[in-house]
Design an enzyme around this catalytic site. Structure first.
Site, mmCIF file in Angstrom:
data_model
loop_
_atom_site.group_PDB
_atom_site.id
_atom_site.type_symbol
_atom_site.label_atom_id
_atom_site.label_comp_id
_atom_site.label_asym_id
_atom_site.label_seq_id
_atom_site.Cartn_x
_atom_site.Cartn_y
_atom_site.Cartn_z
ATOM 1 N N LEU A 275 -31.225 39.824 116.318
ATOM 2 C CA LEU A 275 -30.312 39.695 115.185
ATOM 3 C C LEU A 275 -30.497 40.811 114.168
ATOM 4 C CD1 LEU A 275 -28.142 37.934 113.813
ATOM 5 C CD2 LEU A 275 -30.011 36.694 112.680
ATOM 6 N N ASP A 276 -29.390 41.502 113.842
ATOM 7 C CA ASP A 276 -29.343 42.535 112.803
ATOM 8 C C ASP A 276 -30.392 43.624 113.001
ATOM 9 O OD1 ASP A 276 -27.207 41.359 111.465
ATOM 10 O OD2 ASP A 276 -28.506 40.070 110.268
ATOM 11 N N ALA A 277 -30.706 43.938 114.260
ATOM 12 C CA ALA A 277 -31.747 44.933 114.523
ATOM 13 C C ALA A 277 -31.279 46.023 115.479
ATOM 14 C CB ALA A 277 -32.991 44.251 115.083
#
Length: 280
Positions: free
Chosen positions: A224-226
């Protein structure tokens, strides 16, 4: 370069002397004129290049020759594309519409660089503004009980697209969804992450007295969000800015950064190098 149709080549490979000359010579021997070129050599020994050249009369034959003479011998990851082929873009959005509205505006003015073919949302809020410009709007509600079914429906709607843009879509997409999607997806979020995760980040940023507000656009991965970052920007704030001011500034940065990332991808200016990107 003007508006004349062109061909593009993006490549990455182990760095060594003579790569630019070798690729340039190949195109020259093929009777093609180079109109734009960017290159970068990393400290880790990787070479990256983007070339724009005369439109290829027979792309398949050129790609086959390139693979045999250069691509395979020089261990290249490469991709050819044509400026005349407009990439098909779908957008997913929840309730906030600032990023969606910006993408619609750029598409209507011919500045996006791709063709918006669908907008999908877990809410009906934006159906009017999307359908008003002639783009199909699909409402696919999501809850804990129907998440898998909703993702299957969305995948059906996304068949044939070249890029998925998450324009403030507030549902987490599963690893299976991303695998089955089979094309890149770009997400946008505020740059407080990993700080202020969750709801009301601007309220908490205000309480902590932050001095910069930013946004990050990145490719979507299972983590997530990486995913690899494509574009970022910041704006200064100070004690005079209330929560409402921070939200307004943040939304403005988000829409600009997302558009910058989407347009760079559609213009074949982004190369992924592990966990980071090279953006020409």
């Amino acid at each position: 370069m003007g508006d004349a149709p062109t061909s593009r080549l993006l490549l990455a490979c182990p760095d060594r002397p003579g790569l630019i000359a070798r690729v340039s010579g190949f195109l020259a021997d093929s009777g093609l004129n180079i109109v734009d070129v960017d290159q970068h050599s990393s400290a880790e020994g990787r070479f990256f290049m983007r070339m724009v050249f005369d439109r290829v009369p027979d792309p398949e034959a050129l790609e086959q020759r390139f693979a045999e003479e250069i691509g395979v011998p020089f261990e290249m990851d490469y991709e050819f594309s044509e400026s005349s082929r407009s990439k098909r873009v779908a957008v997913m959005v929840s309730r906030e519409d600032h990023c969606l509205s910006d993408l619609l505006w750029r598409w209507r003015n011919g500045d996006l660089g791709g063709e918006l073919v669908a907008v999908i949302s877990n809410h009906r809020d934006h159906a009017g503004q999307v359908e008003a410009v002639g783009i199909p709007f699909h409402h696919v509600p999501v809850d804990r009980e129907n998440r898998a079914e909703a993702e299957r429906r969305v995948l059906e709607l996304l068949e044939g697209v070249d890029l998925l843009v998450l324009a403030r879509y507030m549902q987490i997409l599963s690893e299976g969804f991303l695998r089955d999607l089979g094309v890149p997806a770009i997400n946008i979020h505020h740059s407080f992450l990993p700080a202020f995760v969750g709801a009301d980040p601007y309220h908490r940023a205000y309480e902590r007295g932050v001095k910069l507000i930013g946004a990050t656009a990145h490719y979507v991965t299972a983590e997530l969000d990486a995913g690899p970052i494509i574009a970022q920007d910041v704006e200064p704030v100070d004690h005079r800015d209330e929560v409402a001011d921070m939200i307004r500034i943040g939304r403005d940065i988000e829409r600009l950064v997302l558009a910058r990332a989407v347009m760079a991808h559609l213009d074949d200016r982004v190369l992924v190098d592990g966990e980071r990107t090279i953006v020409f």
